[in-house]
Design a protein around this motif. Structure first.
Motif: not given
Length: 324
Positions: A98, A121, A124, A163-165, A167-168, A182, A184
């Motif tokens: 990101c 995008c 993730f 992972t999405m976590d 990225a956040m 986000f 995914r």
């Protein structure tokens, strides 16, 4: 030189004039941090710094592989759409950790673009739980495998997939979480859904960045989002590769085919960013051609149409030269 002229033309149109020194200092620091120069290079090691300027290195510690010049290009494109009131959001396809999305969010915040949204995008999906059981057969499968296999950097295994976590948390690290959504999945999975979302909310795409090196995924992005880029907006292709052939040989071919099919090769020329990445500014509105072929999933037929359109374009160039 052409890129420098573009930068100067954008700067001259900025309604806010020269940015305050604190803004320049903030963006300078962000480039150092996001590219990994601040973590991975001795300031006196010019050769090390240069690798991160051109985006030719996967940083052991850092948030993007884009490099300094590509971040500067994102900055200039965003400044241009803000200065000229080009409507739309920033869509970043293939954002990895990101870094490019974070930088876009920071630029928008610093130049009064806080009402616009950044769409980050990527898959993730993180590293795989177990090795793949079958050999990859298609370009998409090859690309997916590349994101799953660990690379060796120093003594540690290093995965491209996050992972999405994670990225956040990367956005939270820079205080840039507001105004971010986000998306995914692979481009084939996520782009149709993103298109429906944007259309349902009456949104455009002022800056579209595509970091993918397969023919299929680049076509997935262009055939879902390009008509939502308004005139004056920008499209950035991270894996254009000006010399030689990209790792999967697909991104450049996809763009050439798409532009040839839609007759926009002449009016919207590609501009070099750093010897690898490229971008263009949209000059004319287009209606999709052969989208039924794309939606039917006939990749071979789409490539054949692209080849035919490219040959026709080449013949037109030769005829114009002969007539002159």
């Amino acid at each position: 030189r052409a890129y420098q002229r573009f930068n100067q033309s954008v700067v001259s149109k900025k309604p806010w004039g020269s940015p305050p020194p604190t803004v320049d200092a903030t963006l300078l620091l962000m480039k150092y941090l996001l590219t990994g120069i601040a973590f991975n290079c001795n300031p006196d090691a010019a050769s090390c710094v240069q690798t991160y300027v051109t985006g030719s290195t996967l940083p052991e510690v850092g948030f993007t592989t884009a490099g300094w010049l590509r971040l500067l290009n994102i900055e200039r494109c965003i400044q241009s759409v803000l200065a000229n009131d080009v409507p739309g959001e920033f869509v970043d396809v293939g954002t990895w950790r990101c870094g490019t999305s974070i930088y876009a969010r920071m630029v928008m915040s610093l130049f009064n673009g806080t009402e616009r949204t950044v769409y980050a995008c990527d898959r993730f999906a993180g590293p795989p739980r177990q090795p793949p059981q079958t050999q990859p057969q298609t370009q998409s499968q090859l690309q997916q495998l590349a994101f799953q296999q660990p690379l060796r950097i120093g003594d540690e295994a290093y995965h491209l997939g996050i992972t999405m976590d994670s990225a956040m948390k990367n956005f939270d690290t820079f205080g840039a979480s507001n105004g971010v959504k986000f998306v995914r999945g692979t481009p084939a999975q996520s782009m149709p859904a993103l298109r429906r979302h944007l259309l349902s909310h009456g949104l455009k795409v002022a800056v579209l960045r595509v970091d993918s090196d397969t023919y299929e995924s680049v076509m997935d992005v262009l055939y879902n989002l390009y008509d939502l880029v308004p005139v004056g907006g920008f499209v950035i292709i991270d894996d254009w590769v000006w010399r030689g052939i990209s790792s999967a040989g697909g991104a450049r071919n996809a763009v050439i085919h798409f532009k040839a099919i839609h007759g926009i090769w002449y009016t919207e020329s590609m501009r070099n960013i750093d010897g690898s990445a490229a971008f263009w500014q949209k000059k004319t509105a287009v209606r999709f051609k052969h989208r039924d072929v794309y939606r039917n999933g006939s990749l071979a037929e789409l490539k054949a149409l692209g080849d035919a359109s490219t040959r026709s374009m080449a013949r037109g160039i030769l005829a114009a030269v002969a007539a002159a």
